[in-house]
Design a protein around this motif. Structure first.
Motif, PDB file in Angstrom:
ATOM      1  N   PRO A   1       6.459  -5.106   5.417  1.00  0.00           N
ATOM      2  CA  PRO A   1       5.893  -4.587   4.593  1.00  0.00           C
ATOM      3  C   PRO A   1       5.042  -4.963   3.281  1.00  0.00           C
ATOM      4  O   PRO A   1       4.068  -4.490   2.777  1.00  0.00           O
ATOM      5  CB  PRO A   1       7.013  -3.668   3.702  1.00  0.00           C
ATOM      6  N   GLY A   2       5.550  -6.321   3.363  1.00  0.00           N
ATOM      7  CA  GLY A   2       4.787  -7.500   2.529  1.00  0.00           C
ATOM      8  C   GLY A   2       3.320  -7.344   2.659  1.00  0.00           C
ATOM      9  O   GLY A   2       2.732  -8.165   1.795  1.00  0.00           O
ATOM     10  N   GLN A   3       2.833  -7.099   3.804  1.00  0.00           N
ATOM     11  CA  GLN A   3       1.544  -7.741   4.216  1.00  0.00           C
ATOM     12  C   GLN A   3       0.713  -6.328   3.952  1.00  0.00           C
ATOM     13  O   GLN A   3      -0.529  -6.384   4.337  1.00  0.00           O
ATOM     14  CB  GLN A   3       1.532  -7.916   5.566  1.00  0.00           C
ATOM     15  N   LEU A   4       1.203  -5.081   3.355  1.00  0.00           N
ATOM     16  CA  LEU A   4       0.471  -3.976   3.339  1.00  0.00           C
ATOM     17  C   LEU A   4      -0.365  -3.852   2.166  1.00  0.00           C
ATOM     18  O   LEU A   4      -0.013  -4.668   1.222  1.00  0.00           O
ATOM     19  CB  LEU A   4       1.268  -2.844   3.365  1.00  0.00           C
ATOM     20  N   ASP A   5      -1.470  -3.266   2.136  1.00  0.00           N
ATOM     21  CA  ASP A   5      -2.267  -3.062   0.876  1.00  0.00           C
ATOM     22  C   ASP A   5      -2.848  -4.512  -0.091  1.00  0.00           C
ATOM     23  O   ASP A   5      -3.141  -4.568  -1.079  1.00  0.00           O
ATOM     24  CB  ASP A   5      -1.382  -2.598  -0.659  1.00  0.00           C
ATOM     25  N   ARG A   6      -2.923  -5.686   0.791  1.00  0.00           N
ATOM     26  CA  ARG A   6      -3.385  -6.952   0.342  1.00  0.00           C
ATOM     27  C   ARG A   6      -4.723  -6.777  -0.074  1.00  0.00           C
ATOM     28  O   ARG A   6      -5.225  -7.222  -0.928  1.00  0.00           O
ATOM     29  CB  ARG A   6      -3.088  -8.180   1.330  1.00  0.00           C
ATOM     30  N   VAL A   7      -5.765  -6.041   0.932  1.00  0.00           N
ATOM     31  CA  VAL A   7      -7.050  -5.998   0.522  1.00  0.00           C
ATOM     32  C   VAL A   7      -7.360  -4.883  -0.152  1.00  0.00           C
ATOM     33  O   VAL A   7      -7.976  -4.903  -1.333  1.00  0.00           O
ATOM     34  CB  VAL A   7      -7.602  -5.818   1.744  1.00  0.00           C
TER      35      VAL A   7
ATOM     36  N   LEU B   1      -5.042  -8.987   7.609  1.00  0.00           N
ATOM     37  CA  LEU B   1      -6.319  -8.629   6.917  1.00  0.00           C
ATOM     38  C   LEU B   1      -6.657  -9.944   5.939  1.00  0.00           C
ATOM     39  O   LEU B   1      -6.821  -9.927   4.882  1.00  0.00           O
ATOM     40  CB  LEU B   1      -6.420  -7.519   6.121  1.00  0.00           C
ATOM     41  N   ASP B   2      -6.673 -11.143   6.529  1.00  0.00           N
ATOM     42  CA  ASP B   2      -6.958 -12.222   6.040  1.00  0.00           C
ATOM     43  C   ASP B   2      -8.502 -12.063   5.455  1.00  0.00           C
ATOM     44  O   ASP B   2      -9.309 -11.379   6.074  1.00  0.00           O
ATOM     45  CB  ASP B   2      -6.821 -13.605   7.050  1.00  0.00           C
TER      46      ASP B   2
ATOM     47  N   HIS C   1      -2.360   1.342   9.032  1.00  0.00           N
ATOM     48  CA  HIS C   1      -1.808  -0.240   9.106  1.00  0.00           C
ATOM     49  C   HIS C   1      -0.426  -0.235   9.943  1.00  0.00           C
ATOM     50  O   HIS C   1       0.443   0.090   9.338  1.00  0.00           O
ATOM     51  CB  HIS C   1      -1.643  -0.762   7.934  1.00  0.00           C
ATOM     52  N   PHE C   2      -0.444  -0.366  11.117  1.00  0.00           N
ATOM     53  CA  PHE C   2       0.807  -0.565  11.837  1.00  0.00           C
ATOM     54  C   PHE C   2       1.108  -2.149  11.636  1.00  0.00           C
ATOM     55  O   PHE C   2       0.535  -3.044  11.899  1.00  0.00           O
ATOM     56  CB  PHE C   2       0.424  -0.521  13.387  1.00  0.00           C
TER      57      PHE C   2
END
Ligand SMILES: Cc1ncc(C[n+]2csc(CCOP(=O)(O)OP(=O)(O)O)c2C)c(N)n1
Ligand SMILES: [Mg+2]
Length: 564
Positions: free
Chosen positions: A302-308, A278-279, A297-298
């Protein structure tokens, strides 16, 4: 007894490496000295950035680890852009750098740079080797981290004295990571929750990203998408993961995505994400991204979750495990009838307008080239307008068939990446699409292509501008074309000729009639099928733009379209 340099090469062989890309120099000379007879083939590029991008091309097209090597100081600093690129796009990469001898480290010695410190923020894992004894473990561990979980770049910096010294060597070792932490396993009950969310949803959609191909779970994912039968779209790195002709597939999403994909993502109330970060090039203004949507979110990292924004349900794990698990449960569930939503999202009024405007001939050229390519060809695009036109016109179902620098957007990527791709796939047609700006960032690699006789087909979309920047200047800076004019470009056909690579030029007139004239078609066929490297320079209108466009800071629904 073995020298450190021999140990490095034996350990590389043990990791299955038979091809590396690099450039020699003082501190790494012992490793070069040991190459002959090692079973490792070395490709000499003409710049270290060429080497690291070629290694990335090799890795992106095969899924195997790409290896680049360089000397200390300037050699190592020239690798940095490729390392950052591999981090952003999850590319398994190992960079080996020579370092000054250990006694001199920290003394500002000749060609000393702190490569470990310099690359720390952009590597997945890195080491400055501290003794010759630890070389086998460091290499084994580095290869493990480069390709495990979410792949990424690894840097191994080896002081030159350790490459020269000898020890008794009992062979390469294997690295065993600790068992995965419990929270890295897919939540077994997640399927019930996703199904419950689907049952409440009115407008669910599916977003497919790079993780789909990295997981190797394309067949399973495709089955799942058929089961779901929901409006589906892909990021630039997800292109090819979904078969493009499927009625529920809406194409690429994001800043230059299709009208249908962006509208569906804006309107959705349930977004299922499969392996995408989700860039912000995908989400538009993050605060107005899919405002009504719950997110499932598949994701492996885990570091890429909840970024947005926080997702309702993270499904952490390898898609190769979570997708089949979901599929099995989904077969037993009954979903609401989404046909009304599907018809609205995929209907004719959302269809793409035929490109009009100044970009039309260039788009036609790309269509003509792409439609003539054999199946499973690889298109590698540089960065800029030509990249986005190529992504928009890519309609193949080959998951590793469209390769580009997405997350970092590094100009100069495509030509050297094509070298790695062609070496990995000697029988495959490799079409490199570059801009007149980007090609000049690594044009020296034409020498590597010529020397190796690689039949890479390079197209330069020559708009005599840093086109993508100029487009923003036109739209958002009142046409103040500050420092984007490239009208004094060299004659690229003459440059290619100097490298003993044949080339020709086509102008827009060749693309005005549809279908194109027989001679033009024949020319393109010959270009794509010849067994030699070749260059095609296309004169693109200097003010052609990429549409649709979601302006920076706008929501996905606020697309600009081609002017009449
Ligand atoms: C190394 C690097 N420097 C600067 C940029 C910023 N940038 C993005 S697109 C672009 C223009 C590219 O021009 P060209 O290669 O001619 O492609 P075009 O957009 O004209 O198709 C620039 C300068 C970048 N992405 N990478
Ligand atoms: Mg240009």
């Amino acid at each position: 007894m073995r020298k450190g340099s021999q140990i490095v090469l034996e350990c590389l062989r043990a990791e299955g490496v038979d091809l590396v890309f690099g450039y020699p120099g003082g501190a790494i000379m012992p490793l070069y000295d040991a190459l002959a007879g090692s079973g490792v083939r070395h490709i000499l590029t003409r710049h270290e950035q060429g080497a690291v991008f070629a290694a990335e091309g090799y890795a992106r097209v095969t899924g195997k680890v790409g290896v680049a090597m360089a000397t200390s100081g300037p050699g190592a600093t020239n690798l940095v852009t490729g390392i950052a690129d591999a981090k952003m796009d999850s590319v398994p990469l190992v960079c080996l750098t020579g370092q000054v001898r250990s006694a001199l480290i920290g003394s500002d010695a000749f060609q000393e740079t702190d490569v470990f410190g310099l690359t720390l923020s952009m590597t997945k894992w890195s080491r400055l080797v501290k003794s010759i004894q630890e070389i086998p473990e460091v290499i084994a561990e580095g290869f493990h981290w480069a390709q495990s979980g979410r792949p990424g770049p690894v840097v191994i910096d080896i002081p030159t004295d350790m490459l020269k010294a000898s020890i008794e060597f009992s062979g390469p070792v294997t690295f065993r990571a600790h068992a995965r932490p419990a929270d890295a396993k897919a939540e077994p009950a997640f399927t019930d929750t996703v199904i419950a969310l689907l049952q409440q949803a009115k407008k669910p959609v599916v977003l497919v990203g790079a993780g789909a191909k990295l997981s190797g779970a394309i067949p399973e994912l495709r089955q799942l998408l058929d089961q779901l039968n929901l409006p589906t779209f892909a990021t630039v790195h997800g292109l090819g993961a979904v078969e493009p002709e499927l009625p529920y597939y809406l194409g690429m999403v994001g800043m230059h995505g299709t009208r249908a994909a962006n509208m569906a993502l804006h309107e959705t109330d349930l977004l299922l994400v499969f392996g995408a970060r989700l860039d912000d090039r995908v989400t538009g203004d993050p605060s107005r991204f899919a405002p009504d949507a719950k997110i499932v979110h598949f994701e492996i990292d885990p570091g890429q979750l909840d970024r947005v924004r926080p997702c309702q349900l993270p499904v952490i794990g390898d898609l190769a495990e979570t997708v089949p698990a979901f599929q099995t449960e989904l077969r037993r569930a009954s979903l609401p009838d989404f046909s009304g939503w599907r018809a609205a999202a995929c209907g004719p009024e959302r269809a793409e307008l035929d490109p009009r405007g100044l970009a039309q001939p260039t788009i036609r050229l790309l269509d003509e080239l792409f439609s003539r390519l054999p199946e499973n060809s690889v298109i590698v695009a540089d960065v800029g307008q030509h990249q986005m036109w190529a992504a928009q016109r890519y309609h193949s179902s080959s998951p590793r068939g469209f390769i580009t620098s997405g997350g970092l957007g590094a100009m100069g990527f495509a030509l050297p990446a094509a070298i790695g791709i062609q070496l990995a796939k000697p029988e495959t047609t490799v079409l490199c699409v570059s801009g007149d700006g980007g090609i000049q960032m690594n044009i020296q690699e034409l020498a590597t292509i010529r020397r190796l006789g690689l039949p890479i087909k390079t197209v330069i979309i020559d708009n005599k501008y840093l086109g993508m920047v100029r487009q923003w200047q036109q739209l958002f800076y009142k046409r103040n074309y500050a420092e984007t004019d490239l009208s004094d470009n060299p004659d690229f056909v003459e440059i290619a000729k100097a490298y003993r690579i044949p080339g020709f030029r086509l102008n827009e007139d060749a693309m005005r009639e549809y279908p194109v004239a027989r001679e033009t078609g024949d020319q393109l066929d010959r270009f794509l099928t010849s067994t030699e490297p070749e260059l095609l320079v296309f004169d693109c209108h200097p003010e052609a733009n990429v549409y649709p466009m979601v302006p920076a800071g706008a929501a996905l629904s606020e697309m600009l379209f081609e002017e009449e």
